[in-house]
Design a protein around this motif. Sequence first.
Motif, PDB file in Angstrom:
ATOM      1  N   UNK A 125       0.436  -1.344  -0.308  1.00 30.79           N
ATOM      2  CA  UNK A 125      -0.203   0.252  -0.155  1.00 30.79           C
ATOM      3  C   UNK A 125       0.894   1.299   0.039  1.00 30.79           C
ATOM      4  N   UNK A 126       1.682   1.746   0.436  1.00 31.23           N
ATOM      5  CA  UNK A 126       2.625   2.727   1.299  1.00 31.23           C
ATOM      6  C   UNK A 126       3.317   2.965  -0.375  1.00 31.23           C
ATOM      7  N   UNK A 127       3.428   1.853  -1.600  1.00 30.48           N
ATOM      8  CA  UNK A 127       4.125   1.960  -2.980  1.00 30.48           C
ATOM      9  C   UNK A 127       3.398   2.993  -3.188  1.00 30.48           C
ATOM     10  N   UNK A 128       2.052   3.219  -3.519  1.00 29.44           N
ATOM     11  CA  UNK A 128       0.713   3.279  -3.991  1.00 29.44           C
ATOM     12  C   UNK A 128       0.943   5.591  -3.455  1.00 29.44           C
ATOM     13  N   UNK A 129       0.443   5.130  -2.336  1.00 27.79           N
ATOM     14  CA  UNK A 129       0.523   6.349  -1.296  1.00 27.79           C
ATOM     15  C   UNK A 129       1.979   7.492  -1.731  1.00 27.79           C
ATOM     16  N   UNK A 130       3.187   6.844  -1.314  1.00 29.63           N
ATOM     17  CA  UNK A 130       4.560   7.099  -1.291  1.00 29.63           C
ATOM     18  C   UNK A 130       4.312   7.668  -3.280  1.00 29.63           C
ATOM     19  N   UNK A 131       4.226   7.071  -3.662  1.00 29.24           N
ATOM     20  CA  UNK A 131       3.872   8.105  -5.624  1.00 29.24           C
ATOM     21  C   UNK A 131       3.780   8.091  -5.193  1.00 29.24           C
TER      22      UNK A 131
END
Lengths: 180, 192
Positions: A125-131
């Motif tokens: 999940x953080x991959x998408x939010x951090x992107x």
Amino acid sequence: MVKYCDLFYIFFKIGTFTIGGGYAMLPLMEREVVDRRGWLSREEFLDQVALSQAMPGVFAVNMAAVVGNRLRGLWGSVAAIVGNILMPIVFILLLAVALRQVRTIAVVDHFFMGVRPAVVALIAAPVFSMARTAHIGWRNCWLPVAAALLIWLLGVSPVAVIAVAAAAGFVVGKIQNRKK
Amino acid sequence: MVFAELFFTFLKIGLFTFGGGYSMVALIEDEVVSRHSWMTAQEFTDILAVSQMTPGPIGINTATYAGYTAVVGQGLPQWQGVIGALIASLAVVLLPVVLILVVSHLLSRHSQSAAVVAMFRVLRLTVVGLIAAAALQLLTVESFGTPGLNLRFGLSVAIFVAVLVLSLRRKVGPIALILASGVIGIIVYGLA
């Protein structure tokens, strides 16, 4: 002057009762250090946040280190760090020992069979939010994609990837700066 | 000597962790699962579940638990596992803390050079890739079951997708999601 035991106590309270990692602790730290106690101005506090984010390491521990250091020097930062991580370490150890005993019970096994895919999703999940926060678009997405593939498919060490990225970023920044 | 190895491994992990607990997860996984084989990917996933459900910084929780499991997994007694946990937790914060204290003495607010700013911009991008790699490496048969039309794999994929959507779109907290998935596991696998 701020007392060591007060520094210890504040970070102890925040470390012991905050679930969800370092960034979940940030608003609590701000409330205690800036609003309630007035130890730092909001601007000073945000400077410490920026520094803790920029430097390597565990974010919450970095915060404890710089805030403690700001208020009472080296031993202040030791007091804040120990306060922050003492109970989490105790909790984890108790759980690790307990889980080893109950590992083979069917209910526990079934619980973890359900939990594992959820944990992988929580890491993804953080991959998408951090992107989003890192402003990744079509022009620069090759960089995180290349990093992921190097580590995942080719088995390159993340340490090497980070070291090369830092060096390359630094050199590119120097060159761009000189052109101006 | 597992203790010395633990110390230097976590020293390295601490120094190269940029961007918080999740990128540390990527480094810890690479070291303790892929390189040192101190534990399986499955054990590591269980550690992550516990680390996110208990209070404290995720990086510290994961290091503590990984240090303990690495030692006990070698067949050493539990009290030595506790020492391993303390060594890993201490080592992971040691260099970053020394570094940040030195830098905070050197750095006045206005001395941010363009090169340093560029370096951190590149690092922020790279860390996203690092976390993606960690997630990809955890997509294992042990955690999801054998791919195909079977209960285990089907339920695993359903839980994975549901958790991803709920945490990104609805901002549901990790504890609720982990507990709910565990209860679903108990019910479905208990009845099957």
